[in-house]
Scaffold this active site. Structure first.
Site, PDB file in Angstrom:
ATOM      1  N   ASP A 141       1.390  -1.512   0.057  1.00  0.00           N
ATOM      2  CA  ASP A 141       0.159  -0.215   0.438  1.00  0.00           C
ATOM      3  C   ASP A 141       0.926   1.791  -0.160  1.00  0.00           C
ATOM      4  O   ASP A 141       1.898   1.539   0.887  1.00  0.00           O
ATOM      5  CB  ASP A 141      -1.061   0.238   1.032  1.00  0.00           C
ATOM      6  CG  ASP A 141      -1.672   1.080   0.488  1.00  0.00           C
ATOM      7  OD1 ASP A 141      -1.614   2.184   0.674  1.00  0.00           O
ATOM      8  OD2 ASP A 141      -2.751   1.067   2.452  1.00  0.00           O
ATOM      9  N   LYS A 181       2.606  11.218  -4.034  1.00  0.00           N
ATOM     10  CA  LYS A 181       2.370  10.772  -4.612  1.00  0.00           C
ATOM     11  C   LYS A 181       0.282  11.530  -5.178  1.00  0.00           C
ATOM     12  O   LYS A 181      -0.232  11.253  -5.921  1.00  0.00           O
ATOM     13  CB  LYS A 181       1.183   9.100  -3.343  1.00  0.00           C
ATOM     14  CG  LYS A 181      -0.254   8.503  -4.080  1.00  0.00           C
ATOM     15  CD  LYS A 181      -0.205   7.703  -3.301  1.00  0.00           C
ATOM     16  CE  LYS A 181      -1.957   6.933  -3.483  1.00  0.00           C
ATOM     17  NZ  LYS A 181      -1.569   6.163  -2.739  1.00  0.00           N
ATOM     18  N   GLU A 236      -7.054   0.693  -4.346  1.00  0.00           N
ATOM     19  CA  GLU A 236      -6.955   0.998  -2.953  1.00  0.00           C
ATOM     20  C   GLU A 236      -8.979   0.161  -1.992  1.00  0.00           C
ATOM     21  O   GLU A 236      -8.559  -0.403  -0.817  1.00  0.00           O
ATOM     22  CB  GLU A 236      -6.870   1.942  -2.317  1.00  0.00           C
ATOM     23  CG  GLU A 236      -5.625   2.132  -2.514  1.00  0.00           C
ATOM     24  CD  GLU A 236      -4.844   3.569  -2.333  1.00  0.00           C
ATOM     25  OE1 GLU A 236      -5.495   4.600  -1.909  1.00  0.00           O
ATOM     26  OE2 GLU A 236      -4.128   3.896  -2.639  1.00  0.00           O
ATOM     27  N   ASP A 255     -13.202   5.917   1.696  1.00  0.00           N
ATOM     28  CA  ASP A 255     -11.820   5.613   2.011  1.00  0.00           C
ATOM     29  C   ASP A 255     -10.986   6.926   2.282  1.00  0.00           C
ATOM     30  O   ASP A 255     -11.328   7.085   0.691  1.00  0.00           O
ATOM     31  CB  ASP A 255     -11.301   4.694   0.990  1.00  0.00           C
ATOM     32  CG  ASP A 255      -9.363   4.643   1.089  1.00  0.00           C
ATOM     33  OD1 ASP A 255      -8.898   5.127   2.377  1.00  0.00           O
ATOM     34  OD2 ASP A 255      -8.655   3.986   0.150  1.00  0.00           O
TER      35      ASP A 255
HETATM   36  N1  LIG Z   1      -6.792   9.798  14.616  1.00  0.00           N
HETATM   37  C1  LIG Z   1      -6.887  10.900  13.977  1.00  0.00           C
HETATM   38  N2  LIG Z   1      -7.857  11.638  13.573  1.00  0.00           N
HETATM   39  C2  LIG Z   1      -7.896  12.434  12.752  1.00  0.00           C
HETATM   40  N3  LIG Z   1      -6.627  12.256  11.285  1.00  0.00           N
HETATM   41  C3  LIG Z   1      -6.019  11.002  11.364  1.00  0.00           C
HETATM   42  C4  LIG Z   1      -6.245  10.172  12.414  1.00  0.00           C
HETATM   43  N4  LIG Z   1      -5.530   9.027  12.508  1.00  0.00           N
HETATM   44  C5  LIG Z   1      -4.593   9.139  11.152  1.00  0.00           C
HETATM   45  N5  LIG Z   1      -5.271  10.303  10.617  1.00  0.00           N
HETATM   46  C6  LIG Z   1      -4.788  11.368   9.752  1.00  0.00           C
HETATM   47  O1  LIG Z   1      -4.984   9.787   8.224  1.00  0.00           O
HETATM   48  C7  LIG Z   1      -4.239  10.745   7.143  1.00  0.00           C
HETATM   49  C8  LIG Z   1      -3.210   8.664   6.251  1.00  0.00           C
HETATM   50  O2  LIG Z   1      -4.056   7.807   6.814  1.00  0.00           O
HETATM   51  P1  LIG Z   1      -3.575   6.875   5.966  1.00  0.00           P
HETATM   52  O3  LIG Z   1      -2.444   6.081   6.113  1.00  0.00           O
HETATM   53  O4  LIG Z   1      -4.968   6.166   5.575  1.00  0.00           O
HETATM   54  O5  LIG Z   1      -3.642   7.536   4.262  1.00  0.00           O
HETATM   55  P2  LIG Z   1      -2.380   7.071   2.912  1.00  0.00           P
HETATM   56  O6  LIG Z   1      -2.342   5.424   2.844  1.00  0.00           O
HETATM   57  O7  LIG Z   1      -1.017   7.511   3.542  1.00  0.00           O
HETATM   58  O8  LIG Z   1      -3.112   8.118   1.989  1.00  0.00           O
HETATM   59  P3  LIG Z   1      -3.748   7.611   0.511  1.00  0.00           P
HETATM   60  O9  LIG Z   1      -4.484   6.570   1.177  1.00  0.00           O
HETATM   61  O10 LIG Z   1      -4.621   8.827   0.365  1.00  0.00           O
HETATM   62  O11 LIG Z   1      -2.946   7.816  -0.181  1.00  0.00           O
HETATM   63  C9  LIG Z   1      -2.805  11.369   7.523  1.00  0.00           C
HETATM   64  O12 LIG Z   1      -4.096  12.569   7.349  1.00  0.00           O
HETATM   65  C10 LIG Z   1      -3.136  11.086   8.942  1.00  0.00           C
HETATM   66  O13 LIG Z   1      -3.571  12.856   9.692  1.00  0.00           O
HETATM   67 MG   LIG Z   2      -4.359   4.437   1.628  1.00  0.00          MG
END
Ligand SMILES: Nc1ncnc2c1ncn2[C@@H]1O[C@H](COP(=O)(O)OP(=O)(O)OP(=O)(O)O)[C@@H](O)[C@H]1O
Ligand SMILES: [Mg+2]
Length: 497
Positions: free
Chosen positions: A7, A70, A149, A171
């Site tokens: 991922d 990304k 995803e 998502d």
């Molecule tokens: N407890 C929380 N409350 C609010 N937001 C959160 C919390 N924990 C994580 N996030 C937010 O979630 C986001 C990251 O999520 P995730 O890891 O699913 O995304 P990613 O896989 O990096 O991004 P994408 O899938 O869009 O490419 C960040 O913006 C982070 O600040």
């Molecule tokens: Mg993601």
């Protein structure tokens, strides 16, 4: 052959593999973490630093630190210029992330990792998918499939729960939003409709809070934080932390020291939710539109899956509760579900896991511009409608409009609008037609999406049954074969640590 699932996220990435008992497991990285921050620090001419240590440097050396890459994959402009003047494109930085993930996965497994599937937002278009696949190649990996995803998340959940029925996947990650409806029957995952926004994620929620507090600092006679890279990186860190805190608490403090003065604020959840109402509403509209596309009502939906770190925000849970009248499935890990599902799909591809089959859809309509005989206007004709199952192949026959026409303006468009000004033109070229064609000679345009959602186009002179050539989508934003090879050779000299 062993294929792992990756991922590759905007803010965090993860790798997973299916173990001997058929279950997917997250592979811990060299720092002992289940998630690797998608951050690359160019601090050394021989090897970049990736992950948590790189992220810690974001505030001290913002100029050397590359994040949120990304969001820019599939663009031609460089995302970073090294100290030696070398320009790095988004797929090159993504390749460095992928190499770190694959090396760590290999260390966890005790054998080198070469074969992967990589997940992408369902709403990624052709150029972004191609660039992601190129990033894998640049990392020296074999990319067996690009997987959407939300589909991966559904597979990961479905395998564990064994539940059949209609799933709705909301998502909201760090950079992108996808809304997807699937029908799950006996290990068969069929995507019915998907929609999204590739520029709607936690990053945008952070930006709102940053803008809000930067204005207040300025009003209090402070500096323009947004004009100062170090201060804005610090404010970004503080705002993201406050956003997290507001998911469990009503108030979060934010402190910033700028030019010797301390600025302290108490941000309330209500304040943050007011700021973010517009972003949340954009997700609501997409949720409703994907339900329309799937021709389902909420009564037909059996499971609601919330995926992505941002679904921890109470406002998201309230929104989905209000819309669906359902409680989201508790067993979905918002940060790990995508990687776990990707591992299952990876195993299914190599028949280690024959119990799972996946059929996905395309998120982008593909078409061509031609003269509409009825109106005399140049019109965009959609050849592959959005939400068509992939892989797919569609064709449409057009006719030449002038007697003894010798040339043809060929184009490939992405988008549903009939107005050519409201769609993206992926390709334009002028094709030579063979001599001696009759008037109104039929020209067949064949368009297909492969299983990765990457587009292919061919134009055929139907009079002679001869191909006028496969249209190589020029994708000016993607690397061509020569530049891909050169970039791969150059990156091979750069280590990841
Ligand atoms: N407890 C929380 N409350 C609010 N937001 C959160 C919390 N924990 C994580 N996030 C937010 O979630 C986001 C990251 O999520 P995730 O890891 O699913 O995304 P990613 O896989 O990096 O991004 P994408 O899938 O869009 O490419 C960040 O913006 C982070 O600040
Ligand atoms: Mg993601």
């Amino acid at each position: 052959m062993e294929v792992i699932g990756i991922d590759l996220g905007t803010t965090y990435s993860a790798a997973a593999v299916v173990t001997g008992d058929g279950r997917p497991e997250i592979l811990v990285n060299r720092d002992g973490e289940r998630l690797t921050p998608s951050v690359v620090l160019f601090d050394n001419p021989d090897a970049v630093l990736v992950g948590t240590l790189a992220r810690r440097s974001a505030t001290s050396r913002p100029g050397d630190c590359v994040r949120f890459v990304k969001r820019r994959i599939g663009e031609a402009a460089p995302v970073h210029v090294g100290a030696d003047g070398r320009e790095y494109r988004a797929e090159e930085v993504s390749a460095l992330l992928l190499r770190r993930l694959a090396e760590d996965a290999g260390a966890a497994l005790g054998r080198p990792v070469r074969d992967v599937v990589i997940t992408v937002p369902a709403y990624f278009d052709d150029a972004r998918r191609t660039a992601t696949r190129d990033a894998g190649r640049l990392a020296g990996l074999t990319v067996h499939r690009l997987v959407n995803e939300p589909t991966a998340a559904a597979v990961g959940y479905g395998l564990r729960s064994g539940a059949d029925g209609h799933y709705f996947v909301y998502d909201l990650g760090g950079g992108t939003f996808d809304a997807t409806v699937l029908r799950v029957v006996d290990g068969d995952y069929e995507v019915l409709a998907t929609d999204g926004d590739r520029n709607l994620g936690g990053y945008d929620f952070d930006n709102l809070l940053i803008g809000y507090l930067a204005t207040r600092i300025h009003e209090q006679g402070g500096p323009d934080v947004t004009a100062d890279p170090v201060l804005s990186a610090e404010l970004r860190e503080r705002c993201e932390a406050a956003k997290h805190q507001l998911s469990t608490e009503e108030v979060a403090p934010v402190r910033l020291v700028a030019r010797g003065r301390t600025y302290a604020f108490q941000v309330t959840r209500t304040e943050f939710e007011d700021l973010a109402a517009g972003l949340l509403y954009r997700t609501e509209l997409l949720v409703e539109s994907v339900m329309d596309e799937a021709q389902l009502s909420w009564r037909d939906i059996d499971r609601v899956l919330l995926v992505g770190g941002c679904t921890r925000m109470p406002m998201v849970r309230e929104l989905m509760g209000r819309l669906t009248h359902r409680v989201p499935e508790p067993g979905v890990h918002p940060d790990e579900a995508v990687a776990l599902g990707a591992a299952v799909i990876a195993a299914a591809l190599t028949e280690q896991h024959p119990a799972v089959t996946v059929s996905d859809v395309t998120s982008q309509a593909l078409g061509t511009i031609a003269l509409d005989a009825d109106t005399g206007q140049l019109t965009n004709f959609v050849i592959i409608p959005r939400n068509s199952p992939v892989p797919c192949r569609y064709e449409e026959t057009f006719v030449t409009v002038q007697p003894r026409q010798s040339r043809l303006h060929a184009s490939v468009t992405e988008g549903e609008d009939s107005d050519p000004d409201h769609v993206a033109v992926l390709h334009r070229s002028v094709l030579d037609l063979p001599p001696g064609l009759p008037d109104e000679a039929p020209i067949r345009v064949v368009m297909s999406y492969d299983a990765d959602g990457v587009a292919h186009v061919e134009t055929i002179d139907a009079t002679h049954g001869r191909s006028l050539g496969a249209v190589a989508l020029d994708r000016p934003a993607n690397l061509d074969g020569d530049r891909l090879a050169a970039s791969r050779a150059a990156l091979a000299h750069l280590g990841v640590r």
